[in-house]
Design an enzyme around this catalytic site. Structure first.
Site, mmCIF file in Angstrom:
data_model
loop_
_atom_site.group_PDB
_atom_site.id
_atom_site.type_symbol
_atom_site.label_atom_id
_atom_site.label_comp_id
_atom_site.label_asym_id
_atom_site.label_seq_id
_atom_site.Cartn_x
_atom_site.Cartn_y
_atom_site.Cartn_z
ATOM 1 C CB CYS A 38 -0.345 9.325 5.801
ATOM 2 S SG CYS A 38 -0.037 8.923 4.088
ATOM 3 C CB CYS A 85 -1.001 -0.006 1.147
ATOM 4 S SG CYS A 85 -0.317 0.540 2.693
#
Ligand SMILES: Cc1ncc(COP(=O)(O)O)c(C=O)c1O
Ligand SMILES: Cc1ncc(COP(=O)(O)O)c(C=O)c1O
Lengths: 403, 125, 403, 125
Positions: D105, D36
């Protein structure tokens, strides 16, 4: 002799101030607005968003309701195809007014091939949409209606607000082609109540090659230009950054100077209209006498063919249009391109006359002296052409006999 | 002026030759239909099978006016048989060409000429 | 510090000479090319046709085989939709290569909705189309195949001539996206044998907002942009005159200077390639080592994430791209925009690496000193990012154990 | 530089705080998956339920590195319970916001922290 440009319906020159704003984006700030991770992309990206805000402000929209395209034609194609396809579960019936521009009209066959049914709403002799005919033609499965805001050939301004509220009650999507109105007269999309509207840069001193579609928040529209993720996914392709910047500036100036421009043009238009009326006989104005674009004077003259008139005016340094401003295409492959204007036919002008129509469309930099010069030149040209006309000769003969 | 029309076309449009009527014409031809945009009327004065004078009146576009004018120039002084040989292509060529969309104007000129000659022959009996 | 622009795959600055040629067409010669009966239309009309000739000459086409559009994206949309629809009586099956740009790829769903079937042709690890797979996938009802000429992400040039002759035998229409090739390497559409090809102005120092489609004489193509009679009826809308003029000039310079530019770029590219190879370990080049665009160097580096690398390069005044040059869109509404590049996946790069790819695409004005500076800066950035990487740490640990 | 990242994000990206490893960490959390795009590893030194030292290593984009760095700053000196209350929104906010496409994130940073604390608790038994 200095040219007298009375053809602002066809296109307008770029404002010098607009060009100045564009210049840094060709060489210096040339970056791709999608490349926002590198410095080169930052400034162009910001410039595009600032322009979006200026366009939005001009027409009372939100920033995220403005989609940049390459032309009014593309905006109209995006709107009709995109709105119809996205809402086709609601119905297959589409209505165009009888006086839409070719960029709406000529989509009819393509839409029919996709399974849609197209009908046309009549206009009265002034070119104003007939509300009764609209009411009669609307069906349960009508999904989309398209009526332009202002017609550039005959100058008439349509009752968009009235049409919008009629359609809203019936939950029918309403597109309006604002090519002729946006930047020329006050336009507030929220007040008008349209679901989408076309806006064209080169109609108000912005550059060619750029336009926009206002799309009301919440409207569903299927993209017809597939590719990258530009323009919120509605319209792919690297942005025409300098063009968009120029469009934005042109919108800003149009907004700041709108009242002044309208005032000037109304005065000049009235002067031209009255002058024509008093100096040329057998003259017929087209479009609505009051509800019309400022500085727009259109007419046809008995026993005078339009192209010849236009050519003689051109030889006298006067630029104007005959027939539809954008439509007449002499370079067509053959004579099928020379059909009588559908707009003039729709307002009841006899077909033999349609070729004889002239549109004078004035702009912000025209002067009273120019109007006077046109008025001074016209009668001579008209006389000259009538003297050549066998139709006028036999008319005069008949008249003579009657006396 | 760069444009769709040749210099020749513009010259004949601006300075049409033989424009007018002939009161006592021997043959008159009128063709076209205002609904297609152009009407052309040709007057012939004929002596000994020769076209000694010709005039035209035209309601129409630049190409129609120039085609009429050029046609009169090309047939003046010709015999009827020579004039009948004049094709619309010859008119268009003499004008330095016409845009494709305007070729029908030279056809109209040819038709006007034929109609005028027919009228002359009919009158002559 | 002066920026080092190594991102010519995303876009290029407009050549100053090109801008100079455009300038008169904004204000002075602003007329509508369709208004050829008035003086204002004459010069713009002529300018558009002259530009058409220059584009035609660049790629060995006839003038009437060039259709102006607003972007490579639009040309690709016009080609796929227009050719498929016009030839749908021949079949419903369409083939795209696995590495086509989004402006081809993202048309798949729309075409499926119109009743077409889309399949994809594989490429080898260098990104070269697999002729065997093409032969396997072609069917009796295959109507259209699209394979790009050069890929801007990995630099590979495709065997277009070979594909064209294979398809010609089977009478299958062949579109090639020449966005990456036209203006960069010699292109002769007749020699290649393609039926249509996309050409993009802003890829070779022309302005944004304009592009073209080469359409071979005799090919049938349905218009998807309906309206006026511009562009021989294929593409309606008032022409972007200054844009088209600039595009034409850019094509002229590209042609005149092509050998010189290619020579320079091959040399610079080799220098960069060799330098990278010798100074960075665990580096993998992408695309074909020989059959590639001049001055194009693309790669991925183990244990280094691409965006971070790109950001550090940017902070060091170096502009490049990560992932697809035009595709990466950080401003996407959500993380679904952050998919691994389909091009890199197609050439077998593991997905965890795709985010780590970098494309250096050099242009005509880059210098050996700039290449040297990039080579000087790279190792430090790579070390810095590896020092931060837990993956590199555990790799080094494992390596240590093995020793 | 005008760009998608705030000045704070760029500051933490360029000058990451507490970057590195702790040899004798009391808790270590590693999350993410190279497929990812991001991998984050957090090291905690804990005394009396208090985070006395913290370090990180991250493979990832600018937002991932900045989120890691900011997380270490926000939890240093905090008790475990306080640290556990740190949400990804708080990290994003402290960074002056993240682009929508990069919000995951900050989630990753929160996850790394939780994994490290869990590891500590497991080790402590
Ligand atoms: C009302 C209207 N809509 C759309 C257009 C198309 O504009 P463009 O040729 O700039 O695409 C025109 C052209 O004059 C127009 O008059
Ligand atoms: C191969 C290819 N085709 C088409 C395009 C689309 O170009 P544009 O965004 O200028 O329309 C790109 C963008 O980089 C591309 O790489």
């Amino acid at each position: 002799m200095k040219r007298i440009y009375f053809d602002h319906s066809s296109t307008t020159p770029v404002d010098n101030r607009v060009l100045d704003a564009m210049l840094p984006y060709f060489v210096e700030h040339f970056g791709n607005p999608s490349s926002i991770l590198i410095e080169e992309g930052g400034r162009p990206h910001k410039a595009v968003e600032e322009a979006r805000e200026k366009i939005a402000r001009l027409i009372g929209a939100q920033m995220n309701e403005i989609i940049f395209t390459s032309s009014a034609t593309e905006s109209n194609n995006m709107a009709i195809k995109g709105l119809a396809l996205a809402n086709k579960d609601k119905g297959k019936h589409i209505l165009f007014s009888d006086i839409e521009h070719f960029s709406i009209m000529n989509q009819a066959d393509f839409m029919r091939n996709l399974g849609f049914e197209i009908d046309f709403i009549q206009v009265d002799n002034y070119g104003v949409v007939d509300m009764d005919d609209l009411a009669k033609k609307v069906r349960d499965d009508t999904v989309l209606v398209s009526v332009m805001h202002a017609n550039l050939e005959i100058g008439t301004i349509e009752p968009i607000k009235e049409i919008a509220s009629f359609l809203k009650e019936r939950e029918i999507v309403f597109h309006s082609d604002g090519t002729g109105s946006c930047g020329r007269i006050p336009v507030d999309v929220k007040d008008l109540g349209v679901d989408s509207m076309t806006i064209s840069s080169h109609q108000f001193y912005g550059p060619k090659g750029v336009a926009a579609l206002y799309l009301k928040n919440g409207m569903r529209l299927s993209s017809i230009m597939h590719g990258g993720f530009q323009e919120m996914g509605y319209r792919a392709g690297t942005e025409n950054v300098p063009g968009i910047v120029g469009f934005g500036e042109a919108a800003r100036f149009a907004m700041e100077e709108l009242d002044e421009r309208v005032h000037r043009l109304v005065t000049l238009g009235k002067k031209l209209w009255n002058g024509m009326e008093s100096t040329i006989d057998f003259l017929h104005f087209t479009g609505h006498p009051k509800k019309r674009l400022p500085g727009h004077v259109s007419f046809w003259i008995e026993f005078v063919e339009g192209e010849s008139l236009l050519l003689w005016l051109n030889l006298n340094s006067i630029a104007c249009a005959s027939g539809s401003a954008c439509a007449s295409n002499m370079m067509a492959a053959d004579e099928t391109g020379l059909k009588a204007s559908h707009v003039l036919t729709a307002v009841g002008v006899p077909p033999e006359i349609c070729h004889g129509s002239i549109t004078f469309s004035l702009g912000k930099d025209n002067t009273p002296e120019e109007v006077e010069h046109v008025l001074y030149v016209m009668p001579g040209i008209v006389k000259r052409l009538r003297d050549m006309s066998p139709l006028y000769a036999s008319f005069r003969q008949q008249e003579g006999k009657r006396k | 002026m760069p444009g769709p029309y040749s210099d020749k076309v513009m010259d004949h449009f601006m300075n049409p030759r033989n424009m007018g009527e002939i009161e006592d014409a021997d043959g008159v031809g009128e063709v076209g239909n205002p609904s297609c945009g152009d009407v052309m009327k040709l007057y012939l004065k004929i002596q000994d099978d020769k076209i000694v004078d010709v005039k035209f009146k035209t309601f129409g576009c630049g190409a129609a006016i120039a085609s009429s004018s050029m046609t009169t120039e090309l047939i003046k002084g010709k015999t009827i048989d020579e004039a009948l040989k004049l094709s619309n292509q010859a008119v268009a060529e003499a004008l330095g060409g016409l845009p494709p969309a305007k070729e029908h104007c030279s056809v109209l000129a040819e038709d006007a000429l034929k109609a005028a000659i027919e009228d002359y022959r009919k009158k002559k009996g």
